[in-house]
Design a protein around this motif. Structure first.
Motif, PDB file in Angstrom:
ATOM      1  N   GLY A  11       0.836  -1.210   0.000  1.00 33.98           N
ATOM      2  CA  GLY A  11       0.000   0.000   0.000  1.00 33.98           C
ATOM      3  C   GLY A  11       0.863   1.250   0.000  1.00 33.98           C
ATOM      4  O   GLY A  11       0.555   2.238   0.662  1.00 33.98           O
ATOM      5  N   ARG A  14      -0.169   5.409  -1.940  1.00 30.64           N
ATOM      6  CA  ARG A  14      -0.918   6.566  -1.438  1.00 30.64           C
ATOM      7  C   ARG A  14      -0.856   6.627   0.089  1.00 30.64           C
ATOM      8  O   ARG A  14      -0.453   5.660   0.741  1.00 30.64           O
ATOM      9  N   ILE A  16      -0.477   6.869   3.983  1.00 29.73           N
ATOM     10  CA  ILE A  16       0.584   6.604   4.962  1.00 29.73           C
ATOM     11  C   ILE A  16       1.720   5.800   4.322  1.00 29.73           C
ATOM     12  O   ILE A  16       2.902   6.079   4.561  1.00 29.73           O
ATOM     13  N   TYR A  35       1.054  -1.976  -4.677  1.00 30.04           N
ATOM     14  CA  TYR A  35      -0.199  -1.223  -4.726  1.00 30.04           C
ATOM     15  C   TYR A  35      -1.255  -2.115  -5.352  1.00 30.04           C
ATOM     16  O   TYR A  35      -0.932  -3.170  -5.931  1.00 30.04           O
ATOM     17  N   SER A  36      -2.507  -1.648  -5.255  1.00 28.16           N
ATOM     18  CA  SER A  36      -3.601  -2.470  -5.745  1.00 28.16           C
ATOM     19  C   SER A  36      -3.881  -2.200  -7.224  1.00 28.16           C
ATOM     20  O   SER A  36      -3.761  -3.090  -8.071  1.00 28.16           O
ATOM     21  N   ASN A  38      -3.796   1.583  -8.513  1.00 26.98           N
ATOM     22  CA  ASN A  38      -3.543   2.979  -8.872  1.00 26.98           C
ATOM     23  C   ASN A  38      -2.095   3.184  -9.343  1.00 26.98           C
ATOM     24  O   ASN A  38      -1.233   3.681  -8.608  1.00 26.98           O
ATOM     25  N   ASN A  89       1.225  -2.515   5.343  1.00 28.36           N
ATOM     26  CA  ASN A  89       0.442  -1.288   5.499  1.00 28.36           C
ATOM     27  C   ASN A  89      -0.858  -1.285   4.688  1.00 28.36           C
ATOM     28  O   ASN A  89      -1.791  -0.566   5.033  1.00 28.36           O
ATOM     29  N   ASN A 113      -6.633  -6.515   5.030  1.00 28.05           N
ATOM     30  CA  ASN A 113      -5.900  -5.940   6.167  1.00 28.05           C
ATOM     31  C   ASN A 113      -5.114  -6.980   6.958  1.00 28.05           C
ATOM     32  O   ASN A 113      -3.981  -6.719   7.359  1.00 28.05           O
ATOM     33  N   MET A 139       0.694  -2.330  10.231  1.00 23.87           N
ATOM     34  CA  MET A 139      -0.161  -1.165  10.450  1.00 23.87           C
ATOM     35  C   MET A 139      -1.502  -1.639  11.009  1.00 23.87           C
ATOM     36  O   MET A 139      -2.323  -2.226  10.303  1.00 23.87           O
ATOM     37  N   LYS A 158      -7.853  -5.464  12.465  1.00 25.24           N
ATOM     38  CA  LYS A 158      -6.762  -4.717  13.119  1.00 25.24           C
ATOM     39  C   LYS A 158      -6.402  -5.330  14.471  1.00 25.24           C
ATOM     40  O   LYS A 158      -5.231  -5.299  14.865  1.00 25.24           O
ATOM     41  N   PHE A 186      -6.839   9.114  13.911  1.00 22.93           N
ATOM     42  CA  PHE A 186      -7.364   9.701  12.667  1.00 22.93           C
ATOM     43  C   PHE A 186      -6.241  10.414  11.923  1.00 22.93           C
ATOM     44  O   PHE A 186      -5.722  11.418  12.398  1.00 22.93           O
ATOM     45  N   GLU A 190      -6.686   9.614   2.005  1.00 21.65           N
ATOM     46  CA  GLU A 190      -7.922   9.383   1.240  1.00 21.65           C
ATOM     47  C   GLU A 190      -8.881   8.457   1.980  1.00 21.65           C
ATOM     48  O   GLU A 190     -10.081   8.495   1.766  1.00 21.65           O
ATOM     49  N   MET A 191      -8.309   7.625   2.896  1.00 21.71           N
ATOM     50  CA  MET A 191      -9.165   6.711   3.655  1.00 21.71           C
ATOM     51  C   MET A 191     -10.129   7.482   4.564  1.00 21.71           C
ATOM     52  O   MET A 191     -11.292   7.112   4.697  1.00 21.71           O
TER      53      MET A 191
HETATM   54  P1  NAP Z   1      -5.219   4.900   1.751  1.00 19.16           P
HETATM   55  O1  NAP Z   1      -4.815   6.317   1.625  1.00 19.16           O
HETATM   56  O2  NAP Z   1      -6.603   4.499   1.403  1.00 19.16           O
HETATM   57  O3  NAP Z   1      -4.170   3.998   0.917  1.00 19.16           O
HETATM   58  C1  NAP Z   1      -4.350   2.608   0.899  1.00 19.16           C
HETATM   59  C2  NAP Z   1      -3.188   1.963   0.192  1.00 19.16           C
HETATM   60  O4  NAP Z   1      -3.373   0.532   0.256  1.00 19.16           O
HETATM   61  C3  NAP Z   1      -3.079   2.315  -1.275  1.00 19.16           C
HETATM   62  O5  NAP Z   1      -1.711   2.324  -1.611  1.00 19.16           O
HETATM   63  C4  NAP Z   1      -3.783   1.146  -1.968  1.00 19.16           C
HETATM   64  O6  NAP Z   1      -3.352   0.921  -3.322  1.00 19.16           O
HETATM   65  C5  NAP Z   1      -3.346   0.004  -1.078  1.00 19.16           C
HETATM   66  N1  NAP Z   1      -4.217  -1.169  -1.136  1.00 19.16           N
HETATM   67  C6  NAP Z   1      -5.540  -1.240  -0.877  1.00 19.16           C
HETATM   68  N2  NAP Z   1      -5.990  -2.496  -1.051  1.00 19.16           N
HETATM   69  C7  NAP Z   1      -4.913  -3.237  -1.455  1.00 19.16           C
HETATM   70  C8  NAP Z   1      -4.731  -4.595  -1.817  1.00 19.16           C
HETATM   71  N3  NAP Z   1      -5.737  -5.479  -1.796  1.00 19.16           N
HETATM   72  N4  NAP Z   1      -3.491  -4.990  -2.189  1.00 19.16           N
HETATM   73  C9  NAP Z   1      -2.460  -4.118  -2.224  1.00 19.16           C
HETATM   74  N5  NAP Z   1      -2.576  -2.831  -1.888  1.00 19.16           N
HETATM   75  C10 NAP Z   1      -3.786  -2.390  -1.516  1.00 19.16           C
HETATM   76  O7  NAP Z   1      -5.014   4.371   3.266  1.00 19.16           O
HETATM   77  P2  NAP Z   1      -4.174   5.021   4.479  1.00 19.16           P
HETATM   78  O8  NAP Z   1      -5.052   5.934   5.217  1.00 19.16           O
HETATM   79  O9  NAP Z   1      -2.847   5.466   3.998  1.00 19.16           O
HETATM   80  O10 NAP Z   1      -3.987   3.722   5.408  1.00 19.16           O
HETATM   81  C11 NAP Z   1      -2.804   2.950   5.403  1.00 19.16           C
HETATM   82  C12 NAP Z   1      -2.899   1.932   6.533  1.00 19.16           C
HETATM   83  O11 NAP Z   1      -3.024   2.609   7.778  1.00 19.16           O
HETATM   84  C13 NAP Z   1      -4.097   1.012   6.411  1.00 19.16           C
HETATM   85  O12 NAP Z   1      -3.755  -0.288   6.858  1.00 19.16           O
HETATM   86  C14 NAP Z   1      -5.096   1.629   7.362  1.00 19.16           C
HETATM   87  O13 NAP Z   1      -6.026   0.695   7.835  1.00 19.16           O
HETATM   88  C15 NAP Z   1      -4.172   2.133   8.446  1.00 19.16           C
HETATM   89  N6  NAP Z   1      -4.756   3.214   9.241  1.00 19.16           N
HETATM   90  C16 NAP Z   1      -5.142   4.389   8.662  1.00 19.16           C
HETATM   91  C17 NAP Z   1      -5.700   5.378   9.454  1.00 19.16           C
HETATM   92  C18 NAP Z   1      -6.155   6.706   8.900  1.00 19.16           C
HETATM   93  O14 NAP Z   1      -6.753   7.489   9.649  1.00 19.16           O
HETATM   94  N7  NAP Z   1      -5.892   7.030   7.640  1.00 19.16           N
HETATM   95  C19 NAP Z   1      -5.873   5.152  10.833  1.00 19.16           C
HETATM   96  C20 NAP Z   1      -5.461   3.955  11.374  1.00 19.16           C
HETATM   97  C21 NAP Z   1      -4.898   2.990  10.576  1.00 19.16           C
HETATM   98  P3  NAP Z   1      -4.018   1.733  -4.590  1.00 19.16           P
HETATM   99  O15 NAP Z   1      -3.412   3.110  -4.548  1.00 19.16           O
HETATM  100  O16 NAP Z   1      -3.617   0.960  -5.797  1.00 19.16           O
HETATM  101  O17 NAP Z   1      -5.491   1.747  -4.340  1.00 19.16           O
END
Ligand code: NAP
Length: 246
Positions: A11, A14, A16, A35-36, A38, A89, A113, A139, A158, A186, A190-191
């Protein structure tokens, strides 16, 4: 701090993961991001990493697939002589209360996850074992520590990450490999961009530091955990949430 290390970040296109990839590269690590779908975002991250003169690669791979992750690890080990750092991640959300949550949305979130982290760790385990040093960073989320209404699938995945982290830490500690989990609150990515302003405002009110976190702040913690200086930290869940969960 990470000069000459070889890192894999799932991941990494994009949010984190992207911030971590750029920070690791800035500190001298060669980085492969997964990445998935994008490709455009992945290429932008690659360009930003290459500025630091390191080797940087991007591979499309669905981490939920055992087969795809096996193949991608083989591909990575063709371009990197080894892997020192694995960051699990990649993550998704499919929120909804239990009454409406579908089996498909439960499985998809757990498979991406949690099983994604199992898959990548499983395929890189022999490399890390042989090398007798290494870092695994998983993560997780404060949702995995305290639960969250509307996120039974995500919180389950998680919380599972925490059990995975502690088990791997116990298995690999003697071999010089540490395994830790980062639990963000938080963070602006984009999540969380999909959340309504009302939800975000309520969230910020409950955060003692009174703001959402930045991906770069998570990347700083991850780079420390990935470094030699963090050799005596393992099996830990480190919350980085502005005091949200205490
Ligand atoms: P994000 O901006 O939505 O980015 C998600 C990333 O994961 C992207 O690079 C996406 O690839 C990739 N991905 C999604 N599904 C996948 C798959 N099946 N195989 C391979 N790659 C995949 O998310 P984020 O907010 O950075 O979150 C990163 C991590 O931190 C996650 O595990 C999330 O649960 C955790 N987290 C986030 C927050 C928060 O507030 N943002 C809080 C706590 C924990 P594409 O670009 O190709 O779609």
């Amino acid at each position: 701090m990470l000069e000459g290390k070889y890192a894999v970040i799932t991941g990494g296109s994009r949010g984190i993961g992207r911030a971590m990839a750029i920070e690791f590269a800035r500190l001298g690590a060669n980085v492969a991001i997964l990445y998935s779908s994008n490709r455009e975002a992945a290429e932008k991250t690659l360009d930003e990493m290459k500025v630091y003169g390191v080797y940087a690669y991007a591979f499309p791979c669905n981490v939920a697939s055992f087969e795809e992750t096996k193949n991608v690890v083989e591909e990575i080990l063709k371009v990197f002589p080894t892997v020192d750092i694995l960051v699990n991640n990649a993550g998704i959300t499919k929120d909804g209360i239990m009454l409406t949550m579908t089996e498909e949305n439960f499985d998809m979130v757990v498979d991406t996850n949690l099983k994604g982290a199992f898959n990548m760790t499983k395929h890189l385990y022999p490399t890390l074992m042989k090398r007798k040093s290494g870092r695994i960073i998983n993560m997780t989320s404060v949702a995995g520590v305290m639960g969250n209404a509307g996120q039974a699938n995500y919180a389950s995945a998680k919380a599972g990450m925490i059990g995975l982290t502690k088990s791997i830490a116990k298995e690999l500690g003697k071999r010089g490999v540490t395994c830790n989990a980062i639990a963000p609150g938080f963070i602006e990515t984009e999540m969380t961009a999909v959340l309504s302003e009302k939800i975000k405002e309520a969230a910020v009110k409950s955060i003692p530091v009174n703001r959402m976190g930045r991906a770069e702040e998570i990347a700083k913690l991850a780079s420390f955990l990935a470094s030699e200086d963090a050799a005596y930290i393992t099996g830990q869940v480190i919350q980085i949430d502005g005091g949200l969960c205490m």
